[in-house]
Enzyme design. Structure first.
Site, short mmCIF file in Angstrom:
data_model
loop_
_atom_site.label_atom_id
_atom_site.label_comp_id
_atom_site.label_asym_id
_atom_site.label_seq_id
_atom_site.Cartn_x
_atom_site.Cartn_y
_atom_site.Cartn_z
N GLY A 182 37.41 58.65 92.81
CA GLY A 182 38.15 59.95 93.20
C GLY A 182 37.28 61.23 93.74
O GLY A 182 37.89 62.23 93.58
N LYS A 200 30.11 75.14 99.43
CA LYS A 200 29.99 75.71 98.38
C LYS A 200 28.92 76.82 98.06
O LYS A 200 29.21 77.66 97.63
CB LYS A 200 29.92 74.39 97.35
CG LYS A 200 30.83 73.52 97.35
CD LYS A 200 30.84 72.28 96.50
CE LYS A 200 32.00 71.29 96.23
NZ LYS A 200 31.87 70.13 95.77
N1 HSE Z 1 33.77 65.65 97.29
C1 HSE Z 1 33.48 66.56 96.33
C2 HSE Z 1 32.28 66.15 95.47
C3 HSE Z 1 34.54 66.91 95.49
O1 HSE Z 1 32.02 64.93 95.43
O2 HSE Z 1 31.63 67.01 94.79
C4 HSE Z 1 34.57 68.15 94.46
O3 HSE Z 1 34.55 69.18 95.29
#
Ligand code: HSE
Length: 404
Positions: A182, A200
């Protein structure tokens, strides 16, 4: 009793409901009253789920419900999340979201609506999963001018790179594991091509300087070209390969990029492995700060969302100011940024030594026992000069930026 509606019952949304249920009593104590999930919006039904009776399919049921004071958005993606979040704020409901795409693209506008309505738009979980990083930048290091933010900002790619290095695992197998756990985005290209980390670092840089950083302006390179051989070289150097999202203030210029980088054991982010994220922040007064924790996954991300729900519940009808104007922050041209590069050339030492010396002067040769290759680390060189010289050499197999 404060009523909350959750938009999206996937990994994070179901985690939010789980955290609010499991920690109901301690959360009620911190807020001063109970928080109850009234609706869960999803396209699907969840027969047998303990919260199945709360599942609704029509957003209007939520936005038109005056009892709902806080909306949690964990759908991901910009559409229809943007419309739902904007409508919720305009209806006077605070919103807490984990959605970095939404925040990176529309953060300034949604913050302004929340301010005008005297409510809140919170997004702690949009960066670094469970790590508190938005609130520290927005509310704690405000006495400083931020000089650098460098972070391992994507759990999936850090998991992949860590497993490739520690277990010699194959890229595709580890990506599958990250998806099963997940961690990965619905379209894992967003992780492995660096787009997720790009959103980010755009969010963190916008917050650090109070202006809109367009993620489209940030140079972004993913991990898809990193090979097992690159990792062998890194090991020979006592280094590891990470993907960093970074922004640096040099004079009055701000440089931002997302790219793989080789770091050695002296770097504060060297020990950040697996799904963990680490974010290094340098302020002009406080000096170096480090933030570390689970960067993805159901409960860590949900923990950050629920922290926002608690903050929103404690500040009903009080806007907590977030300084992020819609005015655009112009980023400096990445071609002017300078650093060392690790370079692999095809052909042996005899074929390459003289032309490398002519192009880069003295270099540190790297021997990892790989046949028919010549590898070295340059002195600091600008991105622009490096690209020109690499093209002239004509036989570059791979190159990775070096931070030691
Ligand atoms: N896909 C993102 C990660 C989820 O692997 O960091 C969290 O933002």
């Amino acid at each position: 009793m404060i009523k909350v509606s959750v938009l999206g019952y996937g990994t994070v949304g179901s985690g939010v409901v789980e955290v609010l249920t499991t920690n109901k009593d301690s959360i009620a104590k911190k807020v001063g009253q109970e928080i109850e999930v009234k609706h869960i919006l999803d396209l699907r039904d969840f027969p047998g789920d303990p919260h199945e009776a709360k599942v609704v399919h029509d957003f209007n049921q939520i936005v038109n419900d005056d009892e709902v004071q806080i909306v949690v958005e964990t759908m991901g993606g910009v559409k229809p999340a943007y419309d739902f979040v904007k409508a919720s704020l305009e209806a006077g409901k605070s919103v807490c979201t984990s959605n970095k795409e939404l925040v990176a693209k529309h953060g300034a506008e949604l913050i302004a609506i929340a301010k005008a309505k005297n409510i809140n738009f919170f997004f702690e979980a949009s960066v670094g999963g469970g790590i508190p990083i938005i609130r520290p930048i927005n509310e704690c290091v405000t006495g400083d001018v931020i000089e650098e933010i460098s972070g391992i900002l994507n759990g999936t790619t850090n998991y992949i790179l860590s497993k490739m290095a520690s277990e010699g695992a194959q890229y595709a197998d580890v990506l599958k594991q990250a998806q099963d756990l997940g961690y990965a985005e619905r379209n894992p290209e967003a992780d492995v091509e660096g787009y997720d980390a790009c959103r980010k670092i755009a969010i963190l840089t916008s917050l650090a300087y109070g202006k809109q950083v367009d993620f489209e302006d940030i140079y972004t390179e993913g991990i898809t070209k990193i090979s097992a051989t690159d990792i062998k070289y890194a090991k020979a150097l006592g280094a590891s390969i990470k993907i960093f999202g970074s922004s640096k203030k040099v004079g009055d210029k701000i440089y931002a990029k997302v790219a793989p980088v080789m770091i050695d054991a002296n770097h504060p982010l060297y020990m950040v492995n697996d799904v963990f994220n680490g974010i290094f922040v340098k302020g002009n007064m406080v000096g170096d700060l480090m933030f570390y924790g689970s960067g993805a996954g159901k409960l860590p991300t949900a923990s950050a969302v629920v922290g926002d729900v608690v903050a929103a519940a404690k500040n009903l009808n009080v806007n907590v100011p977030i300084i992020w104007d819609s005015e655009k922050l112009e980023l400096a041209d990445i071609k002017e940024a300078s650093q060392r590069f690790f370079v692999r050339l095809s052909g042996d030492k005899a074929a390459n030594e003289a032309k490398v010396s002519a192009a880069f002067g003295n270099v540190d040769v790297v021997d990892a026992g790989i046949d028919c290759e010549y590898a070295f680390i340059t002195s600091a060189v600008t991105e622009g000069d490096f690209a020109k010289k690499a093209e002239e050499l004509g036989n570059v197999v791979s190159r990775i930026r070096v931070d030691f």
